[in-house]
Write an enzyme that holds these catalytic residues in place. Structure first.
Site, PDB file in Angstrom:
ATOM      1  N   VAL A  94      72.792  49.500  23.864  1.00  0.00           N
ATOM      2  CA  VAL A  94      73.602  50.457  24.634  1.00  0.00           C
ATOM      3  C   VAL A  94      72.770  51.620  25.169  1.00  0.00           C
ATOM      4  CG1 VAL A  94      75.778  49.927  23.434  1.00  0.00           C
ATOM      5  CG2 VAL A  94      74.326  51.789  22.595  1.00  0.00           C
ATOM      6  N   ASN A 120      82.005  51.683  20.604  1.00  0.00           N
ATOM      7  CA  ASN A 120      81.973  51.717  19.142  1.00  0.00           C
ATOM      8  C   ASN A 120      80.557  51.783  18.574  1.00  0.00           C
ATOM      9  OD1 ASN A 120      82.992  50.852  16.274  1.00  0.00           O
ATOM     10  ND2 ASN A 120      81.499  49.294  16.860  1.00  0.00           N
ATOM     11  N   SER A 172      84.051  60.562  15.067  1.00  0.00           N
ATOM     12  CA  SER A 172      83.990  60.650  13.597  1.00  0.00           C
ATOM     13  C   SER A 172      84.553  62.004  13.176  1.00  0.00           C
ATOM     14  CB  SER A 172      82.528  60.551  13.159  1.00  0.00           C
ATOM     15  OG  SER A 172      82.378  60.977  11.820  1.00  0.00           O
ATOM     16  N   TYR A 185      73.811  63.162  13.867  1.00  0.00           N
ATOM     17  CA  TYR A 185      75.071  62.399  13.918  1.00  0.00           C
ATOM     18  C   TYR A 185      76.242  63.313  14.330  1.00  0.00           C
ATOM     19  CZ  TYR A 185      78.575  58.960  12.390  1.00  0.00           C
ATOM     20  OH  TYR A 185      79.634  58.068  12.338  1.00  0.00           O
ATOM     21  N   ILE A 218      84.736  55.176   5.992  1.00  0.00           N
ATOM     22  CA  ILE A 218      85.331  53.840   5.985  1.00  0.00           C
ATOM     23  C   ILE A 218      84.538  52.975   5.017  1.00  0.00           C
ATOM     24  CG2 ILE A 218      85.743  51.784   7.417  1.00  0.00           C
ATOM     25  CD1 ILE A 218      87.541  54.187   8.150  1.00  0.00           C
TER      26      ILE A 218
HETATM   27  P1  NDP Z   1      78.011  49.210  11.445  1.00  0.00           P
HETATM   28  O1  NDP Z   1      76.645  49.739  11.115  1.00  0.00           O
HETATM   29  O2  NDP Z   1      78.699  48.372  10.442  1.00  0.00           O
HETATM   30  O3  NDP Z   1      77.927  48.352  12.821  1.00  0.00           O
HETATM   31  C1  NDP Z   1      77.295  48.907  13.945  1.00  0.00           C
HETATM   32  C2  NDP Z   1      77.428  47.980  15.128  1.00  0.00           C
HETATM   33  O4  NDP Z   1      76.800  48.605  16.248  1.00  0.00           O
HETATM   34  C3  NDP Z   1      76.711  46.648  14.927  1.00  0.00           C
HETATM   35  O5  NDP Z   1      77.379  45.670  15.687  1.00  0.00           O
HETATM   36  C4  NDP Z   1      75.339  46.926  15.534  1.00  0.00           C
HETATM   37  O6  NDP Z   1      74.635  45.749  15.953  1.00  0.00           O
HETATM   38  C5  NDP Z   1      75.756  47.761  16.733  1.00  0.00           C
HETATM   39  N1  NDP Z   1      74.690  48.582  17.287  1.00  0.00           N
HETATM   40  C6  NDP Z   1      73.901  49.487  16.660  1.00  0.00           C
HETATM   41  N2  NDP Z   1      73.034  50.028  17.530  1.00  0.00           N
HETATM   42  C7  NDP Z   1      73.271  49.455  18.731  1.00  0.00           C
HETATM   43  C8  NDP Z   1      72.701  49.562  20.020  1.00  0.00           C
HETATM   44  N3  NDP Z   1      71.701  50.423  20.272  1.00  0.00           N
HETATM   45  N4  NDP Z   1      73.180  48.776  21.023  1.00  0.00           N
HETATM   46  C9  NDP Z   1      74.196  47.906  20.784  1.00  0.00           C
HETATM   47  N5  NDP Z   1      74.789  47.765  19.605  1.00  0.00           N
HETATM   48  C10 NDP Z   1      74.316  48.518  18.584  1.00  0.00           C
HETATM   49  O7  NDP Z   1      78.832  50.486  11.901  1.00  0.00           O
HETATM   50  P2  NDP Z   1      80.326  50.951  11.523  1.00  0.00           P
HETATM   51  O8  NDP Z   1      81.266  49.837  11.729  1.00  0.00           O
HETATM   52  O9  NDP Z   1      80.292  51.638  10.221  1.00  0.00           O
HETATM   53  O10 NDP Z   1      80.560  52.085  12.618  1.00  0.00           O
HETATM   54  C11 NDP Z   1      81.072  51.800  13.906  1.00  0.00           C
HETATM   55  C12 NDP Z   1      81.334  53.116  14.629  1.00  0.00           C
HETATM   56  O11 NDP Z   1      82.236  53.890  13.868  1.00  0.00           O
HETATM   57  C13 NDP Z   1      80.079  53.962  14.812  1.00  0.00           C
HETATM   58  O12 NDP Z   1      80.149  54.624  16.066  1.00  0.00           O
HETATM   59  C14 NDP Z   1      80.182  54.964  13.696  1.00  0.00           C
HETATM   60  O13 NDP Z   1      79.482  56.147  13.975  1.00  0.00           O
HETATM   61  C15 NDP Z   1      81.680  55.174  13.642  1.00  0.00           C
HETATM   62  N6  NDP Z   1      82.168  55.688  12.346  1.00  0.00           N
HETATM   63  C16 NDP Z   1      81.951  54.968  11.193  1.00  0.00           C
HETATM   64  C17 NDP Z   1      82.409  55.483   9.977  1.00  0.00           C
HETATM   65  C18 NDP Z   1      82.185  54.751   8.699  1.00  0.00           C
HETATM   66  O14 NDP Z   1      82.533  55.299   7.644  1.00  0.00           O
HETATM   67  N7  NDP Z   1      81.649  53.543   8.704  1.00  0.00           N
HETATM   68  C19 NDP Z   1      83.120  56.762   9.911  1.00  0.00           C
HETATM   69  C20 NDP Z   1      83.284  57.416  11.183  1.00  0.00           C
HETATM   70  C21 NDP Z   1      82.823  56.887  12.343  1.00  0.00           C
HETATM   71  P3  NDP Z   1      73.590  45.019  14.927  1.00  0.00           P
HETATM   72  O15 NDP Z   1      74.434  44.380  13.853  1.00  0.00           O
HETATM   73  O16 NDP Z   1      72.877  44.029  15.768  1.00  0.00           O
HETATM   74  O17 NDP Z   1      72.712  46.102  14.405  1.00  0.00           O
END
Ligand code: NDP
Length: 278
Positions: A94, A120, A172, A185, A218
């Site tokens: 992204v 996301n 977040s 962050y 989460i």
């Molecule tokens: P995960 O680390 O579980 O998953 C992240 C996803 O983003 C994966 O699919 C990863 O791909 C992809 N990704 C990372 N970097 C890039 C990039 N440069 N280009 C394209 N895809 C990318 O994250 P979460 O599910 O925990 O979080 C999802 C969103 O929710 C984020 O924005 C996070 O900040 C937000 N959030 C999460 C919280 C939590 O407690 N988990 C709380 C609040 C907000 P790959 O698997 O190939 O690395």
């Protein structure tokens, strides 16, 4: 009623007559095309599957950091395909503005239209700010904030032309409050709130809703797997519901914001945090 009042009422009724009809099935996404960034695992996966369950055709990308990453993407694709909708998954970063435009074009072609964007993809590089390297700062800002901008920029001409679109950014609770070691962050997520309001203002006249959700901690995602247990315990205690959230808790609110049930909601950042911020 005097003549002036009658005229004013007439103008009001004319204005009301030109308002669009409310959707007949406000919660269905049947036939919509949706793009989710970072959709292979965690919250993104839950969003992809929820959109597919609601009848939307879905495209998602992921960074592709190795075999595990590809395995997660394949599992998500299978789960979404099982709902009988079109699913398109592709590796992509992204942080690459040109790649965002290409992915939007390809997703639109493969899904037969594009109406929904969920920004996301997000990462963390936690460190006390006096130890944080410029690279750690840039990685988080470029992914969490600039990535969302590139995708909004890429869908905007299409959404404006079709006079319809739904955009949901995953922010977040740390866009609202600080936590030690999260300067990059917190800044990216607070920036995402500003981007949400700006995009809502500029795209609102084209009937495009732009909102954000702000999840609290989460469970079960890789992002939180690195968070020390005492911080997770503190987050549970701070939430007035006394629990941490699951990816599905976030996905169901995203689904609502993507639907016509939320057609009159735009420019908001909605906490999904069990009352963490209360
Ligand atoms: P995960 O680390 O579980 O998953 C992240 C996803 O983003 C994966 O699919 C990863 O791909 C992809 N990704 C990372 N970097 C890039 C990039 N440069 N280009 C394209 N895809 C990318 O994250 P979460 O599910 O925990 O979080 C999802 C969103 O929710 C984020 O924005 C996070 O900040 C937000 N959030 C999460 C919280 C939590 O407690 N988990 C709380 C609040 C907000 P790959 O698997 O190939 O690395």
């Amino acid at each position: 009623m005097n003549t002036g009042e009658k005229e004013a009422t007439g103008h009001l009724l004319d204005a009301l007559a030109t308002e669009p009809e409310p959707a007949t099935e406000p919660s269905s996404l049947e036939g919509r095309g949706a793009l989710v960034t970072g959709g292979s695992r965690g919250i993104g996966r839950a969003v992809v599957v929820a959109l597919a369950q609601s009848g939307a055709n879905v495209a998602f990308n992921y960074l592709d950091t190795g075999p595990e990453s590809r395995q997660s993407a394949a599992e998500t694709k299978d789960e979404a395909c099982a709902q009988g909708v079109e699913v398109f998954a592709s590796a992509g970063d992204v942080r690459d503005a040109a790649a965002a435009e290409d992915f939007v074009d390809e997703a639109r072609g493969r899904l037969g239209g594009l109406h929904i964007l969920v920004n996301n993809a997000g990462v963390g590089r936690d460190r006390a700010l006096w130890h944080m390297t410029p690279e750690e700062w840039r990685t988080v800002i470029d992914t969490n904030l600039s990535g969302a901008f590139y995708f909004i920029r890429a869908v905007a001409p299409l959404f404006r032309a079709q006079q319809f679109g739904k955009i949901v950014n995953i922010s977040s609770v740390h866009g609202f409050c600080a936590e030690f070691g999260l300067a990059n962050y917190c800044s990216s997520k607070a920036g995402l709130a500003g981007l949400t309001r700006s995009a809502a203002t500029e795209l609102g006249p084209s009937n495009v809703n732009v909102n954000a959700v702000a999840p609290g901690y989460i469970r079960t995602t890789e992002l939180t797997a690195r968070v020390p247990a005492e911080i997770m315990d503190r987050a549970r205690e701070r939430s007035v519901l006394g629990r941490l959230g699951d990816p599905q808790d976030v996905a169901s609110v995203v689904l609502f914001l993507c639907s016509e049930a939320a057609r009159h909601v735009t420019g908001v950042v909605l906490p999904v945090d069990g009352g963490y911020l209360v």
